[in-house]
Design an enzyme around this catalytic site. Structure first.
Site, mmCIF file in Angstrom:
data_model
loop_
_atom_site.group_PDB
_atom_site.id
_atom_site.type_symbol
_atom_site.label_atom_id
_atom_site.label_comp_id
_atom_site.label_asym_id
_atom_site.label_seq_id
_atom_site.Cartn_x
_atom_site.Cartn_y
_atom_site.Cartn_z
ATOM 1 N N ILE A 106 -26.821 16.699 17.266
ATOM 2 C CA ILE A 106 -27.519 17.674 16.438
ATOM 3 C C ILE A 106 -27.212 17.408 14.965
ATOM 4 O O ILE A 106 -26.079 17.556 14.509
ATOM 5 C CB ILE A 106 -27.111 19.113 16.832
ATOM 6 C CG1 ILE A 106 -27.305 19.321 18.343
ATOM 7 C CG2 ILE A 106 -27.915 20.119 16.019
ATOM 8 C CD1 ILE A 106 -28.709 19.025 18.843
ATOM 9 N N GLU A 107 -28.253 17.007 14.242
ATOM 10 C CA GLU A 107 -28.092 16.641 12.832
ATOM 11 C C GLU A 107 -29.095 17.355 11.941
ATOM 12 O O GLU A 107 -29.280 16.981 10.781
ATOM 13 C CB GLU A 107 -28.246 15.120 12.669
ATOM 14 C CG GLU A 107 -27.260 14.316 13.518
ATOM 15 C CD GLU A 107 -27.432 12.816 13.343
ATOM 16 O OE1 GLU A 107 -27.732 12.391 12.203
ATOM 17 O OE2 GLU A 107 -27.268 12.074 14.328
#
Length: 328
Positions: free
Chosen positions: A152-153
């Protein structure tokens, strides 16, 4: 099948599996496949025998009421007549070789986030039904993947812990694994609340994109090693992996590439001393295909791999005894 043939199969099966597990020079390698069509097929990556786990990258559209979608960057797309269901047989082939296949959520681009705890629970149910249970076909066809990866970025940092807890509850029905790919600065902005639950099996820390905790071109390895020590003493997971670019081009000017001699001689001998050391994660299969980086990594066989090899050796001895008796 004759008794002699059965005995021969019994002998050869563990030998073949042991050969596959030995090909990574004692160091489990994880990689990401799916973001460059020139990297070749998934089954080809598995056939190399280099990888313990391959993350299919990425499911990067979900949440906020969106229909979940997978972007495999030219490998497949229902919109141009090549649905990604074609990968179901390849996934089964990889699993038959002992390679675990995960679906990676997120990535550096896409449209994803979770708008509420309830949506997180619904998304967990979706992932279980169509990608983990093996009961209903999803975008990859009828598959029973070995795990879900959180890379998750983007989006927000909300409800990832809820998604993790809900997915973890399904492991009571079928064993699968949960992994995270946080950036190396602590705490990770997006995944900290999920990581602090202690429910991830594997955490491959991205020691790149972040100069304060990555190897730098001046030869300083200590920032990476200090960060590794902080990760492995602060958080709970079964195993931690050193995440690196597989070539200088893999991360460009963002940095973090470690020359192979530096990795083998200066970094691995220190990080391997941790009982939580799991191996090395490489971004990505495409860049590893070009550089051959994974084939040059040397580390002593971790305890987890020895545990796998020990029963295989026992199986081989047993099979040899059977074969001797049958053929005598």
């Amino acid at each position: 099948m004759s008794s002699k043939t059965q005995a021969l199969v019994l002998l050869l099966s563990p030998l073949l599996l042991l050969s596959h597990l030995s090909s990574s020079q004692g160091c489990p390698i994880v990689t990401y496949w799916g973001q460059n069509v020139n990297e070749g097929e998934l089954s080809t990556a598995c056939d190399t025998g280099k990888y313990e786990i391959i993350n299919i990258a990425f499911m990067n559209t979900f949440g906020n009421g969106q229909t979940p979608d997978i972007n495999l960057a030219g490998h497949c797309s229902a919109s141009w007549g090549v649905p990604c269901t074609k990968y179901a047989p390849q996934i089964a082939t990889c699993q038959g070789l002992g390679v675990k296949i995960f679906l990676s959520l997120g990535g550096a681009s896409g449209s994803y986030s979770l708008s509420s705890a309830e949506e997180a629970k619904q998304f967990a149910s979706y992932l279980w039904t169509y990608y983990l249970s093996g009961q209903s076909p999803g975008l990859l066809g009828l598959v029973a993947l070995d795990g879900i990866d959180f890379d998750i970025e983007g989006g927000t940092n909300l409800y990832w812990d809820v998604l993790l807890k809900e997915l973890h509850a399904y492991t009571q029905q079928k064993k699968f694994y949960l992994s995270a790919a946080p950036q190396c600065p602590i705490p990770d902005y997006y995944l900290n609340t999920a990581i602090t639950t202690g429910l991830f099996d594997y955490i491959w820390v991205q020691f790149y994109n972040n100069p304060p905790c990555e190897y730098t071109d001046d030869g300083d390895t200590q920032k990476l090693i200090n960060s590794w020590n902080q990760w492995t003493t602060t958080y709970t997971a079964t195993k931690f992996y050193v995440g690196l670019p597989a070539s200088p081009a893999a991360n460009g000017s963002a940095g973090g590439y470690v020359p192979i001699d530096v990795l083998n001689k200066e970094i691995l001998p220190q990080v391997e001393t941790s009982p939580k050391f799991g191996g090395v994660m490489l971004w990505s299969r495409y860049y590893d295909y070009l550089s051959g980086y994974s084939g040059k990594i040397n580390c002593t066989a971790p305890a987890a791999l020895k545990v796998v090899r020990a029963p295989l050796v026992a199986m081989m001895k047993s099979a040899s005894d059977v074969l001797y008796r049958v053929l005598s």
